[in-house]
Design an enzyme around this catalytic site. Sequence first.
Site, PDB file in Angstrom:
ATOM      1  N   ARG A  74     -10.837 -11.100   0.342  1.00  0.00           N
ATOM      2  CA  ARG A  74     -11.753 -12.032  -0.337  1.00  0.00           C
ATOM      3  C   ARG A  74     -11.217 -13.451  -0.293  1.00  0.00           C
ATOM      4  O   ARG A  74     -11.974 -14.406  -0.369  1.00  0.00           O
ATOM      5  CB  ARG A  74     -12.019 -11.538  -1.769  1.00  0.00           C
ATOM      6  CG  ARG A  74     -10.815 -11.482  -2.632  1.00  0.00           C
ATOM      7  CD  ARG A  74     -11.016 -10.582  -3.858  1.00  0.00           C
ATOM      8  NE  ARG A  74     -10.973  -9.155  -3.534  1.00  0.00           N
ATOM      9  CZ  ARG A  74     -11.089  -8.181  -4.424  1.00  0.00           C
ATOM     10  NH1 ARG A  74     -11.304  -8.462  -5.698  1.00  0.00           N
ATOM     11  NH2 ARG A  74     -11.021  -6.915  -4.054  1.00  0.00           N
TER      12      ARG A  74
ATOM     13  N   LYS B 277       0.838  -1.198   0.000  1.00  0.00           N
ATOM     14  CA  LYS B 277       0.000   0.000   0.000  1.00  0.00           C
ATOM     15  C   LYS B 277       0.872   1.247   0.000  1.00  0.00           C
ATOM     16  O   LYS B 277       1.799   1.363   0.799  1.00  0.00           O
ATOM     17  CB  LYS B 277      -0.891   0.023   1.254  1.00  0.00           C
ATOM     18  CG  LYS B 277      -2.039  -0.944   1.179  1.00  0.00           C
ATOM     19  CD  LYS B 277      -3.099  -0.638   2.227  1.00  0.00           C
ATOM     20  CE  LYS B 277      -4.203  -1.672   2.177  1.00  0.00           C
ATOM     21  NZ  LYS B 277      -5.017  -1.580   0.958  1.00  0.00           N
TER      22      LYS B 277
HETATM   23  N1  BES Z   1      -8.428  -3.608   3.318  1.00  0.00           N
HETATM   24  C1  BES Z   1      -8.523  -3.098   2.011  1.00  0.00           C
HETATM   25  C2  BES Z   1      -9.805  -2.275   1.779  1.00  0.00           C
HETATM   26  C3  BES Z   1      -9.956  -1.030   2.606  1.00  0.00           C
HETATM   27  C4  BES Z   1      -9.670   0.204   2.074  1.00  0.00           C
HETATM   28  C5  BES Z   1     -10.455  -1.098   3.889  1.00  0.00           C
HETATM   29  C6  BES Z   1      -9.843   1.340   2.826  1.00  0.00           C
HETATM   30  C7  BES Z   1     -10.638   0.040   4.643  1.00  0.00           C
HETATM   31  C8  BES Z   1     -10.348   1.259   4.109  1.00  0.00           C
HETATM   32  C9  BES Z   1      -8.509  -4.233   0.997  1.00  0.00           C
HETATM   33  O1  BES Z   1      -7.834  -5.384   1.369  1.00  0.00           O
HETATM   34  C10 BES Z   1      -7.823  -3.720  -0.217  1.00  0.00           C
HETATM   35  O2  BES Z   1      -6.659  -3.473  -0.151  1.00  0.00           O
HETATM   36  N2  BES Z   1      -8.582  -3.544  -1.281  1.00  0.00           N
HETATM   37  C11 BES Z   1      -8.068  -3.053  -2.496  1.00  0.00           C
HETATM   38  C12 BES Z   1      -8.139  -4.153  -3.494  1.00  0.00           C
HETATM   39  C13 BES Z   1      -7.490  -3.867  -4.803  1.00  0.00           C
HETATM   40  C14 BES Z   1      -6.050  -3.522  -4.700  1.00  0.00           C
HETATM   41  C15 BES Z   1      -7.540  -5.124  -5.597  1.00  0.00           C
HETATM   42  C16 BES Z   1      -8.958  -1.880  -2.895  1.00  0.00           C
HETATM   43  O3  BES Z   1     -10.152  -2.021  -2.896  1.00  0.00           O
HETATM   44  O4  BES Z   1      -8.398  -0.817  -3.158  1.00  0.00           O
HETATM   45 ZN    ZN Z   2      -5.742  -5.321   0.933  1.00  0.00          ZN
END
Ligand code: BES
Ligand code: ZN
Length: 473
Positions: free
Chosen positions: A326, A253
């Site tokens: 997921r 991230k």
């Molecule tokens: N944990 C994150 C989603 C999230 C974002 C939760 C902001 C709380 C606040 C999830 O695991 C994630 O990283 N999702 C990504 C997926 C993508 C990179 C495939 C997303 O939705 O940006």
């Molecule tokens: Zn994630």
Amino acid sequence: MKNYQIFVIKDKNTLQGDWIIPEMENEDGINYLGQDIPKEVFIGKKGTHFLQTSEHGKWVFLGIGTTLKCNEITLAFRSLLHQNKAWFTNGFHLLVPKNWMEEHLEAALVGIFLASYQLDFYKKKKDVVSENTFVIQIATDLNNSEKLILKAKHLAQAQMSVMRMVDLPASEATPTYLANFAVSLTQHPNITTKIIDKEEAKSIGLHAFLSVCQGSEEAPKFIVVDYHPSNAKKHIGLVGKAITFDTGGYNIKTQGMYYMKCDMAGGAAVLGIMEWAALQQLSYRITAVVPACDSMVDQKAYKPSDVISSYAGHSIEITDTDAEGRLILADGITYLLRHFQPEIMIDFATLTGSTVATFGSVCAALFTNNESLQQQLFTAGQHVGEKVWPMPLWNDFDSHLESDVADVKNYSQKPFGGAISAAKFLEYFTENHPSWVHIDIAGVAFVDDAFAKGKHASGYGVTLVKQWLQELE
Ligand code: BES
Ligand code: ZN
Ligand code: ZN
């Protein structure tokens, strides 16, 4: 929770002691016991209050606004007591307005209890919490008050457990911490907990879960809690995402990693619901599955382009290691289906940034093919202010899962529809269960509001499920 002593009083000696007096908004001004409150100072607007002191004590008039809404009553009480802790050190009297029904008093009590929640876990100098018993005397003609007080206490206690689990940093709220919480629930009747550790997960084949854990030294725990009363009306299955910290993995991230201790809020919500059900000795069977682990970067971590397996036996191409939630949910859903076959299955997960971009913290995104469950949860959410909004599971999005090398891929690699393709991925593992609901709580679980300087847990989920089950009666 603080040490509360709560009495119901019928005889209102309204002059003595400290009082909280809720008032609906009235443009013509408010008169109390023959005294006019200056209109320009206070007319009962939502989010306002007016303090009047005399030799008898304090009167705090609390603005409720123009309509009686449970979540707004909770918020009004929580804010008042949170912001003015010094006003009531040993307790207060609460004057319950004539037009209040049971649920309004319950909502006020929840707000009062929630106000005692503190974030200063690691401060040298904590907000002083008095050791004294906090005495609340409720002046009301409502008959069922004793039962209501207990109901409110149980709900607030469960919600605060969720908040604490989410607000604690990942170094403390580890998978083992969550597992210990789940084990502690077995002190209640009718509840059993099974903790599946890494070895057992390997031997039974929780491959998708284990792939996400691979890069972390922190021991993963696959948590299963079953509340099974003898008078169960229905069997509900819950699955909660508990990534205790989401670095993103090799798709690391670059934004918002600071907040990723909240990525176990789905799991926390589900465990909180179990605590609430056990405290209330609810007449539903509820089985919760909470896969819990960290998602880290390491020599052993899973990589983009890896192909992994899953508990269901489907192969999954990893197109993005940050779409990890997921994967653990897929195994959670399969485990629930294989071992419990619940009539209704609901998962809670901080699943996608796409949901945050769409709804912010206004509502959660709800996905289901079951229209009546959609309607029920929508209505319940509106009632208690833990809102959900329906999203489609259309086949138009099937192609988002198609991989050249595996049965499915975990991320669509498309710049749109992120929340929907995540839901479609989960749907693939539900084996066409007719009553499955996915609730993406990424925007509502960890929020900015007046209760703290930075983002913190809302405790979303327990109240929604409580209201849904209550309305199902
Ligand atoms: N944990 C994150 C989603 C999230 C974002 C939760 C902001 C709380 C606040 C999830 O695991 C994630 O990283 N999702 C990504 C997926 C993508 C990179 C495939 C997303 O939705 O940006
Ligand atoms: Zn994630
Ligand atoms: Zn995540």
